[in-house]
Design an enzyme around this catalytic site. Structure first.
Site, mmCIF file in Angstrom:
data_model
loop_
_atom_site.group_PDB
_atom_site.id
_atom_site.type_symbol
_atom_site.label_atom_id
_atom_site.label_comp_id
_atom_site.label_asym_id
_atom_site.label_seq_id
_atom_site.Cartn_x
_atom_site.Cartn_y
_atom_site.Cartn_z
ATOM 1 N N ARG A 65 31.065 104.540 15.622
ATOM 2 C CA ARG A 65 30.624 103.265 16.189
ATOM 3 C C ARG A 65 31.834 102.391 16.489
ATOM 4 O O ARG A 65 32.885 102.531 15.885
ATOM 5 C CB ARG A 65 29.712 102.544 15.190
ATOM 6 C CG ARG A 65 28.432 103.314 14.917
ATOM 7 C CD ARG A 65 27.397 102.453 14.224
ATOM 8 N NE ARG A 65 27.840 101.959 12.921
ATOM 9 C CZ ARG A 65 27.436 100.804 12.406
ATOM 10 N NH1 ARG A 65 26.601 100.036 13.071
ATOM 11 N NH2 ARG A 65 27.855 100.424 11.215
ATOM 12 N N LYS A 130 30.767 110.557 2.591
ATOM 13 C CA LYS A 130 30.225 110.668 3.951
ATOM 14 C C LYS A 130 30.319 112.115 4.439
ATOM 15 O O LYS A 130 31.403 112.651 4.638
ATOM 16 C CB LYS A 130 31.013 109.727 4.874
ATOM 17 C CG LYS A 130 30.481 109.689 6.274
ATOM 18 C CD LYS A 130 30.920 108.405 6.928
ATOM 19 C CE LYS A 130 30.851 108.485 8.429
ATOM 20 N NZ LYS A 130 31.185 107.217 9.049
ATOM 21 N N ARG A 267 27.507 98.753 2.262
ATOM 22 C CA ARG A 267 28.218 99.398 1.156
ATOM 23 C C ARG A 267 27.453 99.153 -0.144
ATOM 24 O O ARG A 267 26.796 98.130 -0.293
ATOM 25 C CB ARG A 267 29.624 98.797 0.982
ATOM 26 C CG ARG A 267 30.542 98.960 2.191
ATOM 27 C CD ARG A 267 31.065 100.391 2.312
ATOM 28 N NE ARG A 267 31.947 100.537 3.449
ATOM 29 C CZ ARG A 267 31.552 100.884 4.682
ATOM 30 N NH1 ARG A 267 30.274 101.115 4.927
ATOM 31 N NH2 ARG A 267 32.425 101.006 5.663
HETATM 32 P P1 ATP Z 1 29.790 101.900 8.834
HETATM 33 O O1 ATP Z 1 29.680 101.987 7.366
HETATM 34 O O2 ATP Z 1 30.163 100.602 9.351
HETATM 35 O O3 ATP Z 1 28.661 102.577 9.547
HETATM 36 P P2 ATP Z 1 31.541 103.989 9.223
HETATM 37 O O4 ATP Z 1 32.892 103.911 8.592
HETATM 38 O O5 ATP Z 1 30.526 104.902 8.665
HETATM 39 O O6 ATP Z 1 31.075 102.601 9.212
HETATM 40 P P3 ATP Z 1 31.193 105.221 11.834
HETATM 41 O O7 ATP Z 1 31.445 104.598 13.136
HETATM 42 O O8 ATP Z 1 29.833 105.657 11.486
HETATM 43 O O9 ATP Z 1 31.747 104.234 10.765
HETATM 44 O O10 ATP Z 1 32.152 106.469 11.714
HETATM 45 C C1 ATP Z 1 33.525 106.383 12.003
HETATM 46 C C2 ATP Z 1 34.315 106.326 10.710
HETATM 47 O O11 ATP Z 1 34.021 107.473 9.922
HETATM 48 C C3 ATP Z 1 35.809 106.369 10.903
HETATM 49 O O12 ATP Z 1 36.315 105.079 11.042
HETATM 50 C C4 ATP Z 1 36.342 107.046 9.645
HETATM 51 O O13 ATP Z 1 36.534 106.110 8.612
HETATM 52 C C5 ATP Z 1 35.188 107.912 9.219
HETATM 53 N N1 ATP Z 1 35.362 109.340 9.582
HETATM 54 C C6 ATP Z 1 35.956 109.873 10.661
HETATM 55 N N2 ATP Z 1 35.885 111.211 10.657
HETATM 56 C C7 ATP Z 1 35.211 111.531 9.527
HETATM 57 C C8 ATP Z 1 34.808 112.749 8.945
HETATM 58 N N3 ATP Z 1 35.058 113.923 9.507
HETATM 59 N N4 ATP Z 1 34.139 112.695 7.771
HETATM 60 C C9 ATP Z 1 33.852 111.516 7.169
HETATM 61 N N5 ATP Z 1 34.201 110.320 7.670
HETATM 62 C C10 ATP Z 1 34.875 110.337 8.837
#
Ligand code: ATP
Length: 269
Positions: A65, A130, A267
């Protein structure tokens, strides 16, 4: 001259695994592209049909995003996008990213991976790390809505380069939960089958029909959470699940607040 390797996904082999969803998806596989969602959106504007799927071993510009990056490598990840058309207008699509999470969770459970949780609005968690991300992009067409649904899943932990791409949250991979890993064709087929079923249900009855399932896998249901905007705490309270339109519900002393903004990050408190 160096040869371009064949993509890890063989579309013919995948089609044979699609069972009840056979005929509903048209899968194209590439060894590399910028972003599967960007390329599929381009193909959609040139008339690609609903059910088109683009899977790439390597994305050089995988997206999350708000312009954030999704990092994966061919062996460690499964990254793909699905084009889907919905009758009606934008209002019909409230909660779409949440129901995509439901489909992926169902598919993973069916492949023997228990314990996957859903984090509002678009993440899949395993042991609070994640495991995957979902990116839904929408465009209106003459009488319908076009959605490009991007999904990235970690099969193995991605190699991180903390300087270049700091992960804001703990990261998880399927390999932590299941050995041996399911074959990527079986995994992708299971996700597409579940996605077709969930999107049919969603088209017919909206998020309401899937809301209680989402809440039962909500990572922090009835637990303290905080909402961040640009890294700063905007709200704290108890996570009360999602409203009928997919809005996050946060309970506090003053009542229940609805949060819909795509700029917010959830979070655990
Ligand atoms: P939010 O909690 O705001 O949804 P998010 O950090 O989950 O934020 P997303 O846009 O869903 O954001 O995903 C992008 C983010 O995920 C990146 O900024 C990075 O921190 C993280 N990311 C990138 N690649 C991976 C991966 N392969 N596995 C886990 N996390 C990743």
């Amino acid at each position: 001259m160096s040869q371009i390797p064949a993509p890890l996904i063989d579309p013919a082999r995948l089609q044979a695994l699609l069972g009840p969803a056979r005929g509903r998806f048209d899968v194209d596989a590439l060894a590399e592209c910028g972003s599967t969602s960007s390329l599929l959106m381009e193909r959609a504007t040139r008339g690609a049909p609903s059910g088109s799927v683009l899977v790439a071993d390597r994305q050089t510009a995988g997206r999350g995003r708000r312009g954030r990056h999704w990092l994966s490598s061919p062996e460690s990840g499964l990254t793909f996008s699905v084009l889907w058309r919905f009758d009606g207008d934008l209002g019909r699509l409230a909660g779409l990213s949440l129901v995509v999470g439901i489909a992926v969770r169902r598919a993973l459970a069916g492949c023997g991976v228990p314990g996957i949780k859903l984090k509002w609005p678009n993440d899949l968690l395993l042991d609070d790390g994640k495991l995957g991300g979902i990116l839904v992009e929408l465009q209106s067409e003459r009488n319908s809505m076009l959605a490009v649904i991007g999904i990235g899943l970690n099969l193995e932990l991605p190699a991180t380069d903390a300087e270049r791409l700091p992960f804001g949250q703990p990261v998880a991979a399927l390999a932590q939960a299941i050995f041996p890993l399911p074959d990527r064709h079986d995994l992708l087929a299971a996700i597409l089958i579940a996605l077709a079923a969930v999107l049919d249900q969603f088209s017919a009855a909206g998020f309401t029909a899937l809301r209680s399932e989402w809440q039962s896998y909500n990572a922090w249901q009835n637990r303290p959470v905080r909402l961040l905007r640009d890294g700063l705490v905007e709200m704290e309270g108890i996570c009360r699940g999602a409203d009928v339109d997919g809005a996050l519900l946060i309970g506090s002393d003053t009542g229940i607040e609805r949060c819909l903004s795509g700029d917010l990050s959830l979070r655990a408190a």
